[in-house]
Design a protein around this motif. Structure first.
Motif, mmCIF file in Angstrom:
data_model
loop_
_atom_site.group_PDB
_atom_site.id
_atom_site.type_symbol
_atom_site.label_atom_id
_atom_site.label_comp_id
_atom_site.label_asym_id
_atom_site.label_seq_id
_atom_site.Cartn_x
_atom_site.Cartn_y
_atom_site.Cartn_z
ATOM 1 N N ALA A 25 0.826 -1.205 0.000
ATOM 2 C CA ALA A 25 0.000 0.000 0.000
ATOM 3 C C ALA A 25 0.862 1.258 0.000
ATOM 4 C CB ALA A 25 -0.909 0.004 1.227
ATOM 5 N N PRO A 26 0.372 2.326 -0.651
ATOM 6 C CA PRO A 26 1.115 3.587 -0.627
ATOM 7 C C PRO A 26 1.023 4.240 0.745
ATOM 8 C CG PRO A 26 -1.008 3.887 -1.678
ATOM 9 C CD PRO A 26 -0.871 2.411 -1.384
ATOM 10 N N GLY A 27 1.997 5.034 1.072
ATOM 11 C CA GLY A 27 1.938 5.800 2.310
ATOM 12 C C GLY A 27 2.195 4.942 3.532
ATOM 13 N N PRO A 28 1.889 5.496 4.701
ATOM 14 C CA PRO A 28 2.161 4.775 5.945
ATOM 15 C C PRO A 28 1.249 3.577 6.098
ATOM 16 C CG PRO A 28 0.898 6.750 6.385
ATOM 17 C CD PRO A 28 1.255 6.785 4.913
ATOM 18 N N GLY A 29 1.704 2.611 6.874
ATOM 19 C CA GLY A 29 0.885 1.443 7.148
ATOM 20 C C GLY A 29 -0.337 1.810 7.958
ATOM 21 N N ARG A 30 -1.248 0.854 8.078
ATOM 22 C CA ARG A 30 -2.443 1.101 8.861
ATOM 23 C C ARG A 30 -2.182 0.825 10.322
ATOM 24 N NH1 ARG A 30 -6.907 -2.498 6.807
ATOM 25 N NH2 ARG A 30 -5.280 -4.016 7.011
ATOM 26 N N PHE A 31 -3.059 1.315 11.177
ATOM 27 C CA PHE A 31 -3.047 1.052 12.603
ATOM 28 C C PHE A 31 -1.720 1.465 13.248
ATOM 29 C CE2 PHE A 31 -5.649 -2.284 10.492
ATOM 30 C CZ PHE A 31 -6.859 -1.673 10.708
ATOM 31 N N THR A 32 -1.333 2.698 12.993
ATOM 32 C CA THR A 32 -0.083 3.218 13.540
ATOM 33 C C THR A 32 -0.330 4.260 14.627
ATOM 34 O OG1 THR A 32 0.016 4.928 11.838
ATOM 35 C CG2 THR A 32 1.144 2.842 11.367
ATOM 36 N N GLY A 33 -1.574 4.610 14.860
ATOM 37 C CA GLY A 33 -1.886 5.618 15.873
ATOM 38 C C GLY A 33 -1.681 5.080 17.275
ATOM 39 N N PRO A 34 -1.683 5.982 18.263
ATOM 40 C CA PRO A 34 -1.473 5.566 19.648
ATOM 41 C C PRO A 34 -2.633 4.729 20.171
ATOM 42 C CG PRO A 34 -2.127 7.868 19.571
ATOM 43 C CD PRO A 34 -1.940 7.419 18.144
ATOM 44 N N ALA A 35 -2.341 3.861 21.115
ATOM 45 C CA ALA A 35 -3.375 3.038 21.745
ATOM 46 C C ALA A 35 -3.645 3.492 23.178
ATOM 47 C CB ALA A 35 -2.964 1.570 21.728
ATOM 48 N N LEU A 43 -7.969 9.882 18.813
ATOM 49 C CA LEU A 43 -9.010 9.980 17.788
ATOM 50 C C LEU A 43 -8.406 10.288 16.410
ATOM 51 C CD1 LEU A 43 -11.780 11.904 19.756
ATOM 52 C CD2 LEU A 43 -11.782 9.486 19.088
ATOM 53 N N ALA A 44 -7.442 11.197 16.371
ATOM 54 C CA ALA A 44 -6.779 11.522 15.101
ATOM 55 C C ALA A 44 -6.084 10.291 14.539
ATOM 56 C CB ALA A 44 -5.795 12.668 15.296
ATOM 57 N N GLY A 45 -5.515 9.462 15.405
ATOM 58 C CA GLY A 45 -4.863 8.228 14.960
ATOM 59 C C GLY A 45 -5.846 7.237 14.373
ATOM 60 N N PHE A 46 -6.992 7.063 15.034
ATOM 61 C CA PHE A 46 -8.017 6.166 14.490
ATOM 62 C C PHE A 46 -8.493 6.649 13.120
ATOM 63 C CE2 PHE A 46 -8.658 4.009 18.566
ATOM 64 C CZ PHE A 46 -8.981 2.728 18.138
ATOM 65 N N LEU A 47 -8.677 7.956 12.973
ATOM 66 C CA LEU A 47 -9.104 8.493 11.684
ATOM 67 C C LEU A 47 -8.024 8.271 10.626
ATOM 68 C CD1 LEU A 47 -11.124 9.929 9.903
ATOM 69 C CD2 LEU A 47 -10.348 12.121 10.877
ATOM 70 N N ALA A 48 -6.780 8.492 10.983
ATOM 71 C CA ALA A 48 -5.680 8.250 10.037
ATOM 72 C C ALA A 48 -5.643 6.782 9.614
ATOM 73 C CB ALA A 48 -4.348 8.665 10.661
ATOM 74 N N ASP A 49 -5.899 5.878 10.549
ATOM 75 C CA ASP A 49 -5.926 4.453 10.231
ATOM 76 C C ASP A 49 -7.027 4.132 9.226
ATOM 77 O OD1 ASP A 49 -3.907 4.200 12.131
ATOM 78 O OD2 ASP A 49 -5.233 3.369 13.668
ATOM 79 N N GLN A 50 -8.201 4.742 9.411
ATOM 80 C CA GLN A 50 -9.310 4.508 8.478
ATOM 81 C C GLN A 50 -9.002 5.075 7.095
ATOM 82 O OE1 GLN A 50 -12.035 2.600 8.898
ATOM 83 N NE2 GLN A 50 -11.199 2.068 10.890
ATOM 84 N N ARG A 51 -8.367 6.231 7.055
ATOM 85 C CA ARG A 51 -7.977 6.814 5.766
ATOM 86 C C ARG A 51 -6.963 5.919 5.056
ATOM 87 N NH1 ARG A 51 -6.901 12.510 8.585
ATOM 88 N NH2 ARG A 51 -8.926 13.539 8.331
ATOM 89 N N ALA A 52 -5.993 5.408 5.815
ATOM 90 C CA ALA A 52 -4.990 4.509 5.225
ATOM 91 C C ALA A 52 -5.646 3.249 4.673
ATOM 92 C CB ALA A 52 -3.924 4.162 6.259
ATOM 93 N N THR A 53 -6.698 2.781 5.324
ATOM 94 C CA THR A 53 -7.431 1.612 4.853
ATOM 95 C C THR A 53 -8.090 1.904 3.508
ATOM 96 O OG1 THR A 53 -7.793 0.812 7.100
ATOM 97 C CG2 THR A 53 -9.294 -0.018 5.404
ATOM 98 N N LEU A 54 -8.684 3.079 3.361
ATOM 99 C CA LEU A 54 -9.274 3.445 2.074
ATOM 100 C C LEU A 54 -8.213 3.431 0.979
ATOM 101 C CD1 LEU A 54 -11.712 4.495 0.389
ATOM 102 C CD2 LEU A 54 -10.856 6.803 0.915
ATOM 103 N N LEU A 56 -5.449 1.771 0.910
ATOM 104 C CA LEU A 56 -5.052 0.389 0.697
ATOM 105 C C LEU A 56 -6.056 -0.337 -0.196
ATOM 106 C CD1 LEU A 56 -3.128 -1.930 1.427
ATOM 107 C CD2 LEU A 56 -4.551 -2.337 3.439
ATOM 108 N N LYS A 57 -7.341 -0.102 0.048
ATOM 109 C CA LYS A 57 -8.381 -0.765 -0.749
ATOM 110 C C LYS A 57 -8.339 -0.345 -2.216
ATOM 111 C CE LYS A 57 -10.105 -2.979 2.618
ATOM 112 N NZ LYS A 57 -10.008 -4.419 2.651
ATOM 113 N N CYS A 58 -7.826 0.845 -2.485
ATOM 114 C CA CYS A 58 -7.800 1.376 -3.849
ATOM 115 C C CYS A 58 -6.432 1.232 -4.523
ATOM 116 C CB CYS A 58 -8.189 2.854 -3.824
ATOM 117 S SG CYS A 58 -9.867 3.154 -3.242
ATOM 118 N N ALA A 59 -5.439 0.752 -3.787
ATOM 119 C CA ALA A 59 -4.067 0.689 -4.289
ATOM 120 C C ALA A 59 -3.962 -0.124 -5.578
ATOM 121 C CB ALA A 59 -3.150 0.098 -3.222
ATOM 122 N N GLY A 60 -3.218 0.423 -6.527
ATOM 123 C CA GLY A 60 -2.942 -0.284 -7.773
ATOM 124 C C GLY A 60 -4.043 -0.206 -8.814
ATOM 125 N N LEU A 61 -5.108 0.518 -8.529
ATOM 126 C CA LEU A 61 -6.227 0.636 -9.465
ATOM 127 C C LEU A 61 -6.261 2.034 -10.049
ATOM 128 C CD1 LEU A 61 -9.055 -1.082 -7.385
ATOM 129 C CD2 LEU A 61 -7.538 -2.143 -9.071
#
Length: 194
Positions: A25-35, A43-54, A56-61
């Motif tokens: 996937a492009p960019g940073p990996g998912r689930f990198t925010g603080p726990a 909250l910003a970390g969870f949102l960043a994780d969800q954005r990274a997931t989007l 990832l789902k679109c990568a290579g298309l």
């Protein structure tokens, strides 16, 4: 034993969620925010994780991003990117920052234009990603510069909302649409995973 089509080798059976190769996937990996720790970066970390997931789902298309889910739905990955660009702009720029901005991909004459007008064509995916990345950059700046989560703005639908509410809502918005993205990507090329 199952065959991993990407490597054409025999492998042990895998869970459905293990199929997607995250490192590609492009960019940073998912689930990198603080726990643990303060609420704002959490909250910003969870949102960043969800954005990274989007992403990832679109990568290579490219052109495939505009493929529809199933008739009569106009749902597509490209539509999701366009929709989420407009949603980011609405909540962070229009509502919280009080800017006079309008959606880029929908209008009063075409309220579902973000999905209905999401068609393949020269530059369509690039335009959507550029708008989405600009909206995300603004949202991240706004969140980082906010003195606290109690910053508020006015929304026609919800009334007075706080940055805290917007961040939670955006996490929910992305999570719901990432579920759509799971199914869309699998329909396009069989890629599966969380």
């Amino acid at each position: 034993m199952a065959v991993d089509e990407r490597n054409a080798e025999t492998t042990a059976p895998r869970r459905r969620s293990d199929v997607l190769d995250e490192p590609a996937a492009p960019g940073p990996g998912r689930f990198t925010g603080p726990a643990t720790g303060p609420e704002q970066p959490l909250l910003a970390g969870f949102l960043a994780d969800q954005r990274a997931t989007l992403e990832l789902k679109c990568a290579g298309l490219e052109e495939e991003l505009a493929l529809r889910s199933a008739e009569p739905s106009t749902l597509s990955l490209l539509g999701l990117v366009r929709h989420l660009a407009d949603v980011e702009r609405h909540w962070f720029r229009e509502v919280l920052a009080g800017e006079d901005v309008r959606p880029l991909f929908s209008s009063p004459d075409s309220p579902d234009g973000d999905f209905e007008d999401a068609t393949a064509g020269p530059g369509a995916a690039e335009e959507a990603w550029e708008a989405w990345r600009a909206a995300v950059a603004h949202s991240d700046r706004f969140t980082a510069e906010a003195p606290d989560l109690d910053v508020t703005g006015e929304d026609e639908w919800r009334g007075r909302v706080s940055l805290r509410w917007v961040l939670v809502h955006m996490i929910e918005e992305y999570a719901r649409h990432n579920g759509h993205a799971d199914l869309l990507r699998e329909r396009i090329d069989g890629t599966r995973g969380l």
